[in-house]
Each structure stands twice: as C-alpha cells, then as structure tokens.
Design an enzyme around this catalytic site. Structure first.
Site, PDB file in Angstrom:
ATOM      1  N   LYS A 197       0.820  -1.233   0.000  1.00  0.00           N
ATOM      2  CA  LYS A 197       0.000   0.000   0.000  1.00  0.00           C
ATOM      3  C   LYS A 197       0.847   1.274   0.000  1.00  0.00           C
ATOM      4  O   LYS A 197       0.457   2.271  -0.604  1.00  0.00           O
ATOM      5  CB  LYS A 197      -0.958   0.006   1.190  1.00  0.00           C
ATOM      6  CG  LYS A 197      -2.079  -1.031   1.075  1.00  0.00           C
ATOM      7  CD  LYS A 197      -3.059  -0.894   2.229  1.00  0.00           C
ATOM      8  CE  LYS A 197      -4.121  -1.979   2.180  1.00  0.00           C
ATOM      9  NZ  LYS A 197      -5.131  -1.822   3.222  1.00  0.00           N
TER      10      LYS A 197
ATOM     11  N   ASP B 107     -10.292   2.515   2.518  1.00  0.00           N
ATOM     12  CA  ASP B 107     -10.498   1.715   3.744  1.00  0.00           C
ATOM     13  C   ASP B 107     -11.380   2.447   4.756  1.00  0.00           C
ATOM     14  O   ASP B 107     -12.312   1.872   5.322  1.00  0.00           O
ATOM     15  CB  ASP B 107      -9.155   1.388   4.400  1.00  0.00           C
ATOM     16  CG  ASP B 107      -8.378   0.338   3.607  1.00  0.00           C
ATOM     17  OD1 ASP B 107      -9.018  -0.494   2.932  1.00  0.00           O
ATOM     18  OD2 ASP B 107      -7.132   0.360   3.658  1.00  0.00           O
TER      19      ASP B 107
END
Ligand code: ATR
Length: 271
Positions: free
Chosen positions: A66, A103
């Site tokens: 990420k 997220d």
C-alpha cells in the site's frame, strides 16, 4: 472486457475477485478480475505490466504494497494523502495513475449501515499503524466530536495526532482511558490475527454502542467477545468494511454504486 486485479504478497486468500464479480453482476457489468502476487521487490514493474493492457482499468492493492502504491500514484485523494497508503489505483483515460484509500470510507459506510450515528460521537481508535491512519480522515469528516487514539507504543499515536493537527484528534495512554466513555470503539491493531487482545484494561465499554474489530473471521474475535462482556451493545467484525471499501473502489472505476449487504451476507455464509 474491462480488466481489474488485486496485488498483494501473499494474495491467494483474497476474496476481492469474488466481491467485485458479485458487484459487476448486480450492476450489469462484465469484468475480468484476477489476483496478482507481485514479487516483494517487483511491485512497480508488476503494476506497469498490468496497465500496459489497454483494457486494464484499475486494481486493488493489499499488504505489503500500500505504501509503494502511494508512491507510484501521480494524483491522490485526501484519504490516501492522510494515510500515506493507497489501496485502489485507477488509470485515468489520459494515462495518469490515480491513487485512493477507500479503507476508511468503507469503515464509515459499514458503521452507518449498522445504524451508528457518527455525528457528535466520541470515538476511541486502538492502534496506530497503517490501518489506523487510513480511517482517521473519514471518521473526522463524518463529524465525530472526539477521536482518541491509543496505542501500545504511545509515541506512534502521538505522531499521528501531530501529523493531522485537528483539534478533535488526541492521543491518550491506556492509564488515562478510565476517564473517557466512548460511544464507538474501533480496534485497528493486528492483535486479533494472533488471538490476542491489545492492552485495554482501562477502556470503558459501558456506553459503547458499537465495538468494531477491523479483522474478521468465522468466529467472533477475542476483542469482540471482550467488548460484549464489558457492556458494549453491539460488536462487529471487519467483513462489512472489506465489502464497503471494495464498493467504493468499484464506484471509482465504473461510476456505479453496487449493493453491498447481499455481498456481506454471501461472504459470511461462505466463511
Ligand atoms: P497495520 O498496517 O495493519 O496497521 P502495522 O502498521 O504493523 O500494521 O500496525 C499494527 C498495529 O497493531 C500497531 O498499532 C501495533 O502496536 P505498536 O505500534 O505498539 O507495534 C498494534 N499491535 C499489534 N500487535 C499488538 C498486540 N499484541 N497488542 C497491542 N497492539 C498490537
């Protein structure tokens, strides 16, 4: 056919292809969505190879890539900038790689789907890693009145507070938590993955409406069980967040909003 993928290492366990195929079916899209296990030292090349294909539209990115995805993206949304991590890449028709972090958007959407009133609420966030960083901006944007971060290594919690510079966001050590009565308590630590409880002896669960563990599994996590025992009205795991973050990515890629709750139910049944 539009092409998508999830990049991770390992990635075999990922349910993202299942989720996105269900979204696509419900939105009348026909998509190709595969898992790509990039070598640990070969993420950038794997991404470049994938987007060489003119049909490649976007991809999801999971552990441990990420931060690298954040570095690769030429445009970033606010959540990705705040989290310094990207879980969704979209190749803009002009060729630029746009990076998003969905997220936290997923967490907020799942909390709202369970009836949470975030506006004006007091929230406790346990943990100060990448997972915590990703959800702070969306929680603040949802109007929470106080967001307290606590972490085993308190300096990391304070670093986050310093980097965000928002008056609603503060850090507290475990010892000081006995004077704070949160409405929502979120566990972002990886402790549940090892069947461990973070040290939260002083956390007050009595007024807690929702205790949320970002991890999910077949059985309730140890944190969820602890929260219920200590008086939390509801304890949820992170399966809904997983589906909602995927839905936000799907919308970025296709501009369509898929139904999420049937997908959560189907995944739950298959656990
Ligand atoms: P992620 O990207 O999943 O957030 P991370 O950046 O490694 O992963 O962060 C993991 C978080 O879980 C950290 O807040 C970590 O606490 P430390 O900063 O003190 O390391 C927390 N964590 C992991 N295992 C834990 C445990 N057994 N008890 C308490 N906290 C734990």
């Amino acid at each position: 056919m539009k092409k998508f993928a999830v990049f991770g290492n390992p990635v075999a366990h990922s349910v993202s292809p299942t989720i996105h195929q269900m979204f696509a079916r419900s939105c009348g899209e026909d998509i190709d969505y595969i898992k790509i296990e990039a070598p640990l030292d070969g993420f950038a090349k794997a991404i470049a190879d994938f987007f060489e294909d003119k049909d490649a539209v976007g991809c999801n990115v999971t552990v441990p890539f990420k931060q690298q995805a954040y570095a690769l993206a030429t445009q970033l949304n606010q959540e990705a900038r705040a989290a310094q991590a990207v879980n969704t890449l979209y190749k803009h028709p002009e060729g630029k790689l746009h990076g998003y972090n969905t997220d936290g958007i997923g967490l907020v959407a799942d909390l709202l789907a369970h009836g949470a009133q975030l506006k004006g609420q007091k929230v406790l966030l346990i943990g100060a890693g990448g997972a915590a960083r990703g959800v702070i901006h969306p929680l603040l944007a949802a109007g929470v009145s106080t967001l307290v971060i606590t972490n085993r290594t308190q300096e990391r919690a304070q670093e986050i507070v310093d980097s965000f510079q928002q008056e609603q966001l503060v850090s507290l050590t475990n010892q000081k938590l006995d004077k704070f009565t949160p409405d929502i308590i979120i566990n972002s630590t990886s402790a549940s993955l090892n069947q461990q409880l973070p040290s939260i002896q002083n956390v007050k669960f009595e007024q807690c409406q929702i205790a949320y563990d970002m991890v999910y599994g077949k059985a309730p996590t140890i944190f969820m069980e602890h929260a219920k025992q200590q008086g939390s009205s509801l304890a949820l795991d992170g399966l809904g967040m997983l589906v909602e973050q995927a839905a936000a990515a799907f919308t970025i890629w296709t501009e369509k909003k898929p139904e999420t709750r049937p997908v959560v139910t189907a995944l739950r049944e298959a656990l």
